[in-house]
Enzyme design. Structure first.
Site, PDB file in Angstrom:
ATOM      1  CG  ASP A  82      38.307  31.953  37.196  1.00 24.17           C
ATOM      2  OD1 ASP A  82      38.003  33.270  37.288  1.00 24.17           O
ATOM      3  OD2 ASP A  82      39.182  31.569  36.433  1.00 24.17           O
ATOM      4  CE1 TYR A  94      44.676  29.559  41.821  1.00 23.17           C
ATOM      5  CE2 TYR A  94      46.991  30.161  42.154  1.00 23.17           C
ATOM      6  CZ  TYR A  94      45.769  30.638  42.168  1.00 23.17           C
ATOM      7  OH  TYR A  94      45.365  31.917  42.165  1.00 23.17           O
ATOM      8  CE1 TYR A 123      42.959  36.977  35.995  1.00 27.58           C
ATOM      9  CE2 TYR A 123      44.895  38.345  35.362  1.00 27.58           C
ATOM     10  CZ  TYR A 123      43.777  38.416  35.690  1.00 27.58           C
ATOM     11  OH  TYR A 123      43.251  39.672  35.992  1.00 27.58           O
TER      12      TYR A 123
END
Length: 416
Positions: A242, A310, A379
Site C-alpha cells: 500500500d 511484515y 491482507y
C-alpha cells in the site's frame, strides 16, 4: 519432370499471359520441384517447357515485380532508417505488408490450380532476410530479435507515388530485473493518474496528470530512459505494498520494461548508482540485471507463491495485558473476503491464507508490535482490524477489542 507438374505449370503461365517471374513460378511448385531457391526452380520449369528465359522488362502478373523493389531499394531504405533512428541492435528479423490486391490474386491462382504452397509473404520475408543478413553486420535471430525490420509495399501499386516502399523499424523492449526498497511512506509503486482529470492535467494535480508527484517506478525509470533513449517504461512488481507501507529488508522483486530503447547496451551499475543518488532517502534499487520477456509474467503472477514478513504497529481501543498477546498464536488459517477498501477493483470472493509465524512485543496497554510471516496475498491491515468481520479470525476478534494497524512495513519478500 513429371507431366502433371508441367501441365499445371503451363496452365499457370497461360493464366498470367506468360507474365510470371521465376520467383513466383518456382514458388508455386516449391513442394514438388527440387532447386536451390524458387528462382532456380522457375528456371528449371521454363527449361522443361522449352520456354525462353523470363524477360525482366515485363512486369510479373502475380507479384507486380515486388522482388525487383527488394533488390533495388530495400537495403538503402533500411540503412537510412537505422541512421535516422540511431538505433543500436545485434539481432533482427524481417516482416512485410503487401498490397491486398497482390495477396488475393496470388491466393486465387493457387486455389484455381489446386496448388497448396507457401504464400507470397513468406518468400518476400525470406528474400529480404537474405539481402539484409548479407549486408548488415547484425544477424537474424528468430528467438531473441532486438528489432523487426518491417517493409511496407502497400503503396507500390499506386501511380505517381514518390516512395512506393516504406521501411519501419520496430524496436523490441529490454527487460531489467532487480529489487527495490521504499524507505518512506506515501509513495506509490507505480504512477497514479490524477483522480479528477484521469491523467489529462488539471489544477488539482498542478497540471501534472498525477495523483502523487513521485513513484517507485518513476524514480528509477527516469534514469533508465535517459540512458536507453527509450520511449517509455513499464514497472512490473512481485505484488505491491500500500502507498502508506514501507518496503524494507532485501526489497521486493521487479522487472522494468523499457519500450523502444535506441540504446540496448546499458551500464546497469551506473544506472543503479545514479537512480539511488537521485532518490536518496526515498527509494533504493539493487542488483539490476538484464532478464528475458517471460520474467515479466513470472514476476507479476508470483505473489501467491511467495511469503511475506511484515512489521505492524497495532493500536487497541481497550487496554490489553502483555500475556493477552499469547492468544494471537492461535492465528493460523485465515478466511478473508475481499477487503472493503479494494472491493471496487477486485473480485468479491473469500480467500484462504496461512499465517506461518507470529511474534509480538508489548509496548503499552494500548499498543504492541507484531512481526508476522504469511502466505503471499494475505491482507495484514484487515487481519488486524477484522474489516467488519470479513477477515476471520482476526487480531481484533482474538483480543476482544477493536485493533487497527497504525503503521505497516514489509521487511521480507521471499519464495516458498
Amino acid at each position: 519432370m513429371d507431366k502433371e507438374i508441367l501441365a499445371k505449370a503451363s496452365s499457370l503461365i497461360e493464366l498470367t499471359n506468360g507474365n510470371i517471374c521465376n520467383h513466383c513460378l518456382g514458388r508455386k511448385f516449391s513442394d514438388v520441384v527440387e532447386g536451390n531457391g524458387n528462382v532456380e526452380r522457375g528456371e528449371k520449369i521454363r527449361k522443361a517447357l522449352e520456354l525462353p528465359e523470363y524477360d525482366e522488362e515485363i512486369e510479373c502478373g502475380i507479384c507486380s515485380d515486388i522482388f525487383k523493389e527488394i533488390d533495388s531499394s530495400l537495403l538503402d531504405l533500411v540503412y537510412e532508417k537505422i541512421d535516422f533512428l540511431e538505433v543500436e541492435f545485434d539481432t533482427f528479423v524481417v516482416g512485410c505488408k503487401l498490397p491486398k490486391e497482390i495477396v488475393e490474386k496470388d491466393a486465387e491462382i493457387s486455389e484455381k490450380l489446386g496448388l497448396d504452397v507457401e504464400i507470397l509473404k513468406r518468400e518476400v520475408n525470406r528474400e529480404m532476410g537474405k539481402i539484409l543478413e548479407k549486408n548488415l553486420p547484425q544477424e537474424v535471430d528468430f528467438d531473441k530479435e532486438d528489432v523487426i525490420i518491417m517493409a511496407d509495399f502497400r503503396r507500390m501499386l499506386k501511380e505517381d507515388v514518390e516512395n512506393p516502399v516504406q521501411v519501419r523499424i520496430q524496436i523490441n523492449p529490454i527487460f531489467i530485473e532487480g529489487r527495490y526498497n521504499k524507505l518512506v511512506r506515501n509513495i506509490p509503486q507505480t504512477k497514479w493518474p490524477c483522480r479528477k482529470c484521469k491523467g489529462r492535467g488539471c489544477e488539482a494535480c498542478n497540471f501534472t496528470g498525477k495523483q502523487y508527484p513521485e513513484s517507485v517506478e518513476e524514480l528509477l525509470s527516469q534514469t533508465a530512459l535517459k540512458y536507453s533513449k527509450g520511449y517509455e517504461a513499464k514497472f512490473h512488481g512481485a505484488g505491491r505494498e500500500d502507498i502508506d507501507v514501507r518496503m524494507l529488508g532485501d526489497g521486493r522483486p521487479f522487472v522494468l520494461e523499457i519500450k523502444e530503447p535506441r540504446i540496448r547496451k546499458l551500464d546497469l551499475e551506473k544506472i543503479e548508482r545514479e537512480a539511488n543518488e537521485a532518490a536518496l532517502g526515498k527509494t533504493a534499487y539493487h542488483n539490476l540485471k538484464y532478464t528475458v520477456r517471460k520474467r515479466k509474467a513470472e514476476i507479476k503472477t508470483s505473489s501467491p507463491d511467495t511469503y511475506k514478513v511484515y512489521r505492524a504497529l497495532v493500536e487497541c481501543e481497550d487496554e490489553i495485558r502483555e500475556e493477552d498477546l499469547d492468544k494471537l498464536q492461535s492465528l493460523h488459517t485465515i478466511q478473508q473476503r475481499t477487503p472493503i477498501r479494494v472491493s471496487h477493483r477486485r473480485a468479491d470472493k473469500i480467500r484462504e491464507k496461512e499465517v506461518k509465524e507470529l511474534s509480538c512485543k508489548y509496548i503499552n496497554p494500548h499498543s504492541f508490535e507484531m512481526i508476522i510471516k504469511t502466505e503471499g496475498g494475505l491482507y495484514i491491515k484487515e487481519l488486524i482490524s477484522s474489516d467488519e468481520g470479513r477477515s476471520k479470525p482476526s487480531v481484533s476478534e482474538v483480543l476482544g477489542t477493536q485493533a487497527i494497524c497504525a503503521e505497516l512495513d514489509v521487511i521480507e519478500v521471499g519464495i516458498k
